[in-house]
Design an enzyme around this catalytic site. Structure first.
Site, PDB file in Angstrom:
ATOM      1  N   TYR D 150     116.975  54.655 -38.153  1.00  0.00           N
ATOM      2  CA  TYR D 150     116.789  53.264 -38.554  1.00  0.00           C
ATOM      3  C   TYR D 150     116.985  52.711 -40.809  1.00  0.00           C
ATOM      4  O   TYR D 150     116.161  53.635 -41.536  1.00  0.00           O
ATOM      5  CB  TYR D 150     115.509  53.110 -38.544  1.00  0.00           C
ATOM      6  CG  TYR D 150     115.007  51.631 -38.790  1.00  0.00           C
ATOM      7  CD1 TYR D 150     115.476  50.133 -38.427  1.00  0.00           C
ATOM      8  CD2 TYR D 150     113.901  51.485 -38.494  1.00  0.00           C
ATOM      9  CE1 TYR D 150     115.416  48.576 -38.132  1.00  0.00           C
ATOM     10  CE2 TYR D 150     113.151  49.826 -38.463  1.00  0.00           C
ATOM     11  CZ  TYR D 150     114.543  48.762 -38.389  1.00  0.00           C
ATOM     12  OH  TYR D 150     113.289  47.354 -38.948  1.00  0.00           O
ATOM     13  N   TYR D 160     105.841  50.210 -40.106  1.00  0.00           N
ATOM     14  CA  TYR D 160     106.914  51.729 -39.795  1.00  0.00           C
ATOM     15  C   TYR D 160     105.686  52.768 -40.127  1.00  0.00           C
ATOM     16  O   TYR D 160     105.927  53.361 -39.786  1.00  0.00           O
ATOM     17  CB  TYR D 160     108.226  51.308 -40.211  1.00  0.00           C
ATOM     18  CG  TYR D 160     108.972  51.618 -39.001  1.00  0.00           C
ATOM     19  CD1 TYR D 160     109.417  51.481 -37.765  1.00  0.00           C
ATOM     20  CD2 TYR D 160     109.299  53.243 -39.993  1.00  0.00           C
ATOM     21  CE1 TYR D 160     110.479  52.055 -37.426  1.00  0.00           C
ATOM     22  CE2 TYR D 160     110.421  53.329 -39.080  1.00  0.00           C
ATOM     23  CZ  TYR D 160     111.278  53.103 -37.816  1.00  0.00           C
ATOM     24  OH  TYR D 160     112.259  53.752 -37.268  1.00  0.00           O
TER      25      TYR D 160
END
Lengths: 278, 278, 278, 278
Positions: D150, D160
């Protein structure tokens, strides 16, 4: 030079072993620019190296800390803050070690506890330093943290082994923590991706001599040395780089932007030459 | 292989000179996967090369166009759309030329009309193709455009001269137009950054042989050849890559992610060996 | 500050229009650090702006030059070298203009002579400056050249049009010439990729206000302003960055390394809120 | 489609939990293209999910393995090689988990055993798979390994957390092992950097909805979904991408190359609108 780029600034410098160390050079340059700092390294490195000479030269205190130990780091920041009567301005992270590299274990035979040790020493230590500082609110607004990295984070070099992965992780931690520390306290965090440098740590990497030669010929300005790296660190600690954060800054004589130089390819071509009489 | 990845798809392939050309290989592979296409090149290249053989082999029509001429491009797209009774699905841009490289003018003596010619032929031509197609609404939704590039766009290679700059501009145009064409018509635009490839065009670059050797030894899988590049182009024209856009995709056996390989440094080390008797 | 980072250094600063200009700020900062320099801009910009005030403040001479004209550049370098009795130390390139942006022509309707003008003014001008200096041997060993760029070189921004392509080309020219100038004369060449900055030039870009707001919220340290950019330029001209070359250095409060910040997404989320009564 | 891009190929697919999983989609697509494969996941995930349905649909065997356990991996590769009477052709790594994210521990309060667990599960597992396969010589020449990543590996996203660091490490391991596995056995290793995808794993990330919306509006082609990701994986397993290695390939509708899109900034601007009556 009469500059005092770091006048009044206080810091912590991790990783000076001996006068070949980049951290040693940073300490000398920071001192020359008016900074005060604590020198830190592991007990073993303090014994093996000559850090006390550096401390004497720069009027610094040496405080032992294993940068993988949060307790040691708390103790270090507490003492540094006591010493300076408040928060500090800058931190240098010049820490890296791979047991796999040391023991000559190839990347395809890696021992996983070793791999985790490589990551813990060379990368997570930065997170531990930052998290400790963050919780103690130990770094001033517009403070600056620099960690030393290498192009192996982006491009694989034979023999560099799991240190390439550790540097990639280190740079990522600098970005991730750079976001939150910047947002919350205006502290900036960057990595400097330095030319291969003939330090005691660097000399453990197999084939370092050829690599130094190739890198020297590829770089239009030649390899950057430890003293020059120290200059760059000083600038990143100074107030003149306040809006630079979450960056990986190549300090490498141009190497990272080269595909092939005239000097390197000419040397390479000699490898195909026949000896007279062949 | 019984695959028909491009079954029913129509396209325009720019840049096939002779069987060494990447564009030639793309045409053969696209044909094998069920595509129909128009072959285009300048009048001069058509005369100098053997494109008509390729046209015969693949049942294609050759339509001359100077890709720097918007009028030629309008004519080409008009004819292609007449031929296929509607919009097309894919375009290959394999166009590049530097008068400075051809004439051996070094980068520090560049003639600026030449420089602009390099940029116009090698990069602006992509914008002209895209703008023409956009205005004529000549490419179907989910159509695909691929332009061939080289790592010189990111890293300087001695002798590559203003072609490095042209490739950087080409990749930027692919991104910029990729945004608007994607947003407005779902057309995707990418560049493939291919290994140095011994084509007629590539052979103009000085010292290409050493570079090919170095690149071969640096790349863990070796250099990618023209046939393999053609496979990759076909995939990017297929429906299996619909969400890939504005990317520069390295097709180079791993070269772009290498700092130093064992094979390259071993060869390099031979350059320092003494001849017996020295 | 008593620093004299540029003591004794001579330079040429291109692109100061008025006090909002980054180049203006660079001039003030460089002056404060002990540098002497010639200010240069086009005849039109000199008339439209207030550069003579700056010249008075900094004891500088203004020499008009169109940076796309090699003759003007030769004249400029000749006069600067006469003035300083020898070679200069640094050059700032802060030059950019797109007729397409100015006239509101969208990227899909580009006029190609305009596009070439954009590239010539904003990017080739750097090559022309460097080639002129190289031939006249006008820059000292370890001299430094900086050009101002923007993240649009890597990532497409709506409305930025062909300026994104021009910046990509500019950065490539900095690398390409950085290699040869570094190899041959030890001159370094870098670009600084600056936050969007509310200058007279920047204000031509449509939707600049929203972009400034978004960029401010995305960047953990906020946007970098013109004064801070000037500090960074000064450092790159100083002797403390001698081994930094061929780099694009982000000076943007962290923007370039952000995917999404808390502050930006919170603002974004407000866009979905219903008004009371809806 | 009558294509059989993976005809005769055997593989191992890690990480299918339920039909939302990218790995699930890869299994279906690979099956449709003629591949046979073993499905693997942890015991817990096998019980919690519906992998047995997928196994039934695709005629596959499910073999439990904790990808952080070298013993489990040896057992898995042994059984797979027995099943297929020899080496396999491809591996999909779709494995990632952060205890810190799961427990809502912010990045500035990270628990280090958790951090190491995140890295071990999400990144070191790839090294373990590769090292196991390398020692057993379990992957054919020109075999292909793909791991899902990602953009957080390059750019920080709020919330995140340590998964960004894990992805950076994962991509580095893919490069590092890609070099040696490519050099020694012609096996290629790449990562696909996928749009945020609403899977069971992805849904753990706080604020995923706004991020999906922003990402959708920023990407000219919109977010790529799990099915499209699966198509791209299939291509990377096929013989048409033999020279692609050590790459991180963005499959994201163009997101990674965007600075700001018209659609995203228009939505953003709404956040500043006053309600009627304000």
């Amino acid at each position: 030079m009469a500059n005092e780029l770091l006048k009044g600034k206080k810091g912590i410098i991790f990783g000076a072993l001996n006068e070949m160390s980049i951290a040693w050079n940073v300490a000398e340059k920071a001192y020359a620019q008016g900074a005060e700092f604590v020198l830190s390294n592991t007990e073993v490195s303090i014994r093996m190296g000559t850090i006390n000479e550096l401390a004497a030269k720069t009027g610094s205190q040496v405080i032992a800390a294993d940068a993988t130990s949060v307790d040691d780091l708390k103790n270090l920041f507490t003492k540094a803050m006591e010493l300076y009567g408040g928060k500090i301005d800058f931190v240098l992270h010049s820490i890296g070690m791979s047991p796999n590299v040391r023991k000559g274990i190839p990347y395809t035979d890696i021992n996983y506890p070793n791999f985790i040790k490589t990551l813990d020493i060379s990368a997570l230590s930065l997170h531990k330093i930052l998290q400790t500082a963050y919780h103690m609110d130990a770094i001033k607004e517009w403070g600056s943290v620099v960690a030393l990295s290498y192009v192996a984070a982006q491009r694989t070099l034979t023999g560099y082994n799991d240190m390439g992965d550790a540097k990639a992780l280190l740079e990522s931690i600098a970005r991730s923590f750079g976001y939150v520390y910047g947002r919350d306290r205006k502290v900036r965090i960057n990595t400097i991706s330095q030319s291969p440098t003939p330090t005691t740590a660097g000399s453990g990497v197999k084939g370092i001599d050829s690599l130094l030669d190739f890198s020297e010929r590829m770089s239009p300005l030649g390899n950057a040395n430890a003293e020059e790296a120290a200059d760059y660190c000083v600038l990143l600690f100074s107030d003149l780089t306040r809006k630079v954060t979450m960056q990986n800054l190549y300090h490498d004589g141009g190497f990272s932007s080269m595909g092939m130089s005239q000097r390197a390819i000419e040397q390479y071509n000699k490898s195909f030459e026949d000896c007279p009489g062949d």
